[in-house]
Write a protein that holds these residues in place. Structure first.
Motif, short mmCIF file in Angstrom:
data_model
loop_
_atom_site.label_atom_id
_atom_site.label_comp_id
_atom_site.label_asym_id
_atom_site.label_seq_id
_atom_site.Cartn_x
_atom_site.Cartn_y
_atom_site.Cartn_z
N ILE A 85 3.39 -6.52 9.93
CA ILE A 85 3.11 -5.29 9.19
C ILE A 85 4.32 -4.88 8.34
CG2 ILE A 85 2.71 -2.80 9.46
CD1 ILE A 85 0.96 -3.51 11.89
N ALA A 86 5.50 -5.02 8.90
CA ALA A 86 6.71 -4.59 8.18
C ALA A 86 7.01 -5.50 7.00
CB ALA A 86 7.89 -4.56 9.14
N THR A 87 6.66 -6.77 7.06
CA THR A 87 7.03 -7.71 5.99
C THR A 87 5.91 -7.93 4.98
OG1 THR A 87 6.39 -9.59 7.38
CG2 THR A 87 8.70 -8.92 7.41
N ASP A 88 4.67 -7.53 5.30
CA ASP A 88 3.57 -7.73 4.37
C ASP A 88 3.65 -6.72 3.24
OD1 ASP A 88 2.48 -9.86 5.63
OD2 ASP A 88 0.86 -8.76 6.62
N PRO A 89 3.14 -7.08 2.08
CA PRO A 89 3.09 -6.12 0.97
C PRO A 89 2.14 -4.96 1.33
CG PRO A 89 2.43 -8.31 0.23
CD PRO A 89 2.67 -8.38 1.69
N ALA A 90 2.40 -3.83 0.79
CA ALA A 90 1.64 -2.62 1.11
C ALA A 90 0.17 -2.75 0.72
CB ALA A 90 2.26 -1.42 0.42
N THR A 91 -0.11 -3.42 -0.39
CA THR A 91 -1.50 -3.54 -0.83
C THR A 91 -2.32 -4.36 0.15
OG1 THR A 91 -0.89 -5.44 -2.19
CG2 THR A 91 -0.94 -3.28 -3.27
N ARG A 92 -1.75 -5.42 0.67
CA ARG A 92 -2.47 -6.27 1.62
C ARG A 92 -2.75 -5.48 2.90
NH1 ARG A 92 -0.30 -11.90 4.25
NH2 ARG A 92 -2.03 -12.17 5.68
N THR A 93 -1.78 -4.73 3.38
CA THR A 93 -1.97 -3.93 4.59
C THR A 93 -3.03 -2.88 4.35
OG1 THR A 93 0.38 -4.26 5.12
CG2 THR A 93 -0.77 -2.52 6.32
N ALA A 94 -3.03 -2.27 3.19
CA ALA A 94 -4.04 -1.25 2.87
C ALA A 94 -5.43 -1.87 2.84
CB ALA A 94 -3.72 -0.59 1.54
#
Length: 101
Positions: A85-94
């Protein structure tokens, strides 16, 4: 006073026997080994009890070890998720959060 009479000898023997009984009782109460020849069977029983206690303690430690290993595995999995979660881009997590809704 007759110091060599049978009453004096018997009283000395009685005092020694009472002292031996008190000594054995105190040693037994505080868990010291009973190393008198008359108490040899009790010493063997105590050693057997110590072996049983050691076996029980080893089994408890093995069970606790298994529980701790399982807990470490769960924590490692949680850390891996947090790292992802910390290393993934924000858009992918969203996107993934929206997909779960």
């Amino acid at each position: 006073m007759n110091w060599g009479g049978p009453g004096f000898v018997l009283s000395i023997i009685a005092i020694v026997m009472i002292a031996s009984i008190v000594k054995t009782a105190i040693r037994a109460k505080h868990g010291y080994p009973l190393d008198d020849e008359a108490c040899e069977g009790k010493g063997k029983r105590r050693r057997r009890q110590d072996e049983i206690d050691a076996t029980r303690q080893a089994r408890l430690m093995a069970d606790q070890n298994e529980q701790l290993q399982a807990k470490v595995l769960r924590l490692e999995e949680r850390i891996a998720v947090l790292e992802r979660i910390a290393t993934d881009p924000a858009t992918r997590t969203a996107r993934e959060i929206d997909a779960l809704r």
